[in-house]
Each structure stands twice: as C-alpha cells, then as structure tokens.
Design an enzyme around this catalytic site. Sequence first.
Site, PDB file in Angstrom:
ATOM      1  N   TYR A 155       0.835  -1.202   0.000  1.00 31.23           N
ATOM      2  CA  TYR A 155       0.000   0.000   0.000  1.00 31.23           C
ATOM      3  C   TYR A 155       0.873   1.257   0.000  1.00 31.23           C
ATOM      4  O   TYR A 155       0.589   2.227  -0.714  1.00 31.23           O
ATOM      5  CB  TYR A 155      -0.907  -0.033   1.223  1.00 31.23           C
ATOM      6  CG  TYR A 155      -1.940   1.061   1.271  1.00 31.23           C
ATOM      7  CD1 TYR A 155      -3.053   1.045   0.430  1.00 31.23           C
ATOM      8  CD2 TYR A 155      -1.826   2.118   2.176  1.00 31.23           C
ATOM      9  CE1 TYR A 155      -4.008   2.046   0.480  1.00 31.23           C
ATOM     10  CE2 TYR A 155      -2.782   3.120   2.234  1.00 31.23           C
ATOM     11  CZ  TYR A 155      -3.866   3.074   1.387  1.00 31.23           C
ATOM     12  OH  TYR A 155      -4.818   4.072   1.441  1.00 31.23           O
ATOM     13  N   LYS A 159       0.806   4.148  -2.916  1.00 33.40           N
ATOM     14  CA  LYS A 159       0.502   5.547  -2.639  1.00 33.40           C
ATOM     15  C   LYS A 159       1.660   6.465  -3.021  1.00 33.40           C
ATOM     16  O   LYS A 159       1.452   7.590  -3.491  1.00 33.40           O
ATOM     17  CB  LYS A 159       0.136   5.729  -1.162  1.00 33.40           C
ATOM     18  CG  LYS A 159      -1.235   5.184  -0.796  1.00 33.40           C
ATOM     19  CD  LYS A 159      -2.346   5.887  -1.560  1.00 33.40           C
ATOM     20  CE  LYS A 159      -3.725   5.428  -1.126  1.00 33.40           C
ATOM     21  NZ  LYS A 159      -4.806   6.065  -1.912  1.00 33.40           N
TER      22      LYS A 159
END
Length: 335
Positions: A155, A159
């Site tokens: 993640y 991002k």
Amino acid sequence: MAPTEPRTVVVTGASAGVGRAVARAFAARGDRVALLARGRAGLDAALEEARSAGARAMAVTVDLADPDAVERAAESVERTLGPIDVWVNAALASVFAPFTEVTPADFRRVTEVTYLGYVYATRAALRRMLPRDRGCVVQVGSAIAYRGVPLQSAYSGAKHALQGWNEAVRCELLHQGTAVRTTMVQLPAVNTPQFDWVRSRLPREGRPLGPVYQPEPIARAVVHAADHPGRREYRVGASTVATLLANALAPGLFDRYLARTGFDGQQTDTPRPPDQPDNLWAPLDDHRDHGAHGRFDAEARSRSFQAWADRHRAPLAAAAGALLTAGALARGQRR
C-alpha cells in the site's frame, strides 16, 4: 464558491468507507452521482442513499484493475447521467503483513487496484474532459504517500507511486493550458470497514494507526477539493501535517519511531481469526452492506479543525494580517 448547477460526479470505491461517505456528500448537494465498486450489496445501499437524498444516481459494478472495464463504465455513466464533471478516485486494496510475507501475486494485486486503478480511471476521465476543456479529477491519497509505514509495504508503494504520477500529470495539464485539473487529498487514519476485510497475516486484528478520523470530514474535504481543484493538494488532520513535517525534517528518526510503534500500533489486543476472509481478490460485500464506518467509532474524530483551517486559509491569513496591523498601530499610538 460551490457550483450553482448539479454536476455529474463519478466516485470509485463507492460501496463502503471513504468512497461511500464521498458519494453521500455529493448526492446531498444534488449532484448526479455514479457509484463504482465491486460489491453489489454495498453499491445497492449506496445507490438507495443517493436517490433518497434526491440525487440522480446509478451504480456500476467494476474492477478498477481492468482498464477496459473502467472505460466501459465511463461510457455508461455519460450515456446515463451526462458528461462527467468530477471524477473521485477512492478505491483501495491492501495487505497487512511484513514485506517478506506478501506474495508476489498479492503485491501485484494491491498495486493494480490502489495505483493502476487510479491511472486507468483518470485516463478514462481525461479522455472525456480534455476535449470539453473542463472537469477535475480528485485523487484520494494518504499521508502514506509521503511516509511509508511498516506492515503496509504494498500500500505504501502504491501511494508513493500515485503521488509521483499525479504530480507529473498535473504538470502536463498545466503545460497544455487546459482548464482540466487534478488535485489530491491526503488523508490521516480513517475509521472504515477495510480493517475487517483487508488481507492480513498479522497475529492480531488490524486497526488504523491513530489518531483516527471518521469518513465524513474526509468527504467534506474531497467535495471542497472538487470545487477548488486549482490547489495541487489538500491535507486532512493535524496528524497528516505532523507526519509530513516530521518526515521532511528527520526521516531517519521517524524510521526508528515507526519501527518501535508501527507494529503494535496497527494491531488491537484481539487475536485475528486464522480463517478471516478478505476482499483482495473478490468483494466481501456482495451480500452484506458494510457502510462507511468501521468498528472504531468510539475513538474516531468527526471533525478536523486543521482541514477547516486549510480550506479557509485565505480569510484566516487576512484576519491574522489585520490583527497584526491593528496591534502594530496600537503599539505605535502608545509610543
């Protein structure tokens, strides 16, 4: 100023969490809302909420990792609701585990949804907005876009990639001289259902790395960003600002801080069921609506003064300047 006429707004990840709250916020204003997600039950409930608010709305089941499916969804939205004015990317997928325990397939899946899903969706939006020379895309980001955290390597990577890609696209749009804009809203930890369905290999149940905010202040910030896309970025929560500042000033110390606190801070005291289902490859809300909130209502903050101040920084700066001027004049008179 908010637009005076209803707009056509697309929200990805609209069946639950932040996307669900964002869809509610746009529907409450009377915008035409297109809801995109995988889970049918969550989409049906979100659609009913939007229509109950008086908005024209439609729901499209789509996996954002499939660029052809995203393109078909955009075509369907414009046929049904009209030209797309705002596209909000809020979908996500993640894995809670040390990097060495994340399989290559799972890592790729998180990247395809959380990064490439935004790329495919933005491409579909810009393909329609650029010829009309109007519209904006709001990317729902995270403080993790600047500061990776342990146990969320996939993640964090997605991002970070999203941040760099969006900056490049924004520069290209400015170079072209188009009125179309992209902007980004960086989030703190949010109380969403993802902690009940994210794939996890942790010994205990996952939780947000606090302080935790409710989805509603996030939704307000996203709506504001869509109304004012000229700013490159918005930040919600004092913790987001503090994280970015600490990482800029002392990243090495922050590494050590997160190494000490990031493991326990992202787990509750409750053991995780070994057979806990997850939604990485298939939705868990086909038969149950999970809504916008997770299980951390008791500690989640429903307002963000920092976000309010960020949205009103021009009048606040003017007021501060007026106070300083008045103070200087008063001191001058006393002399």
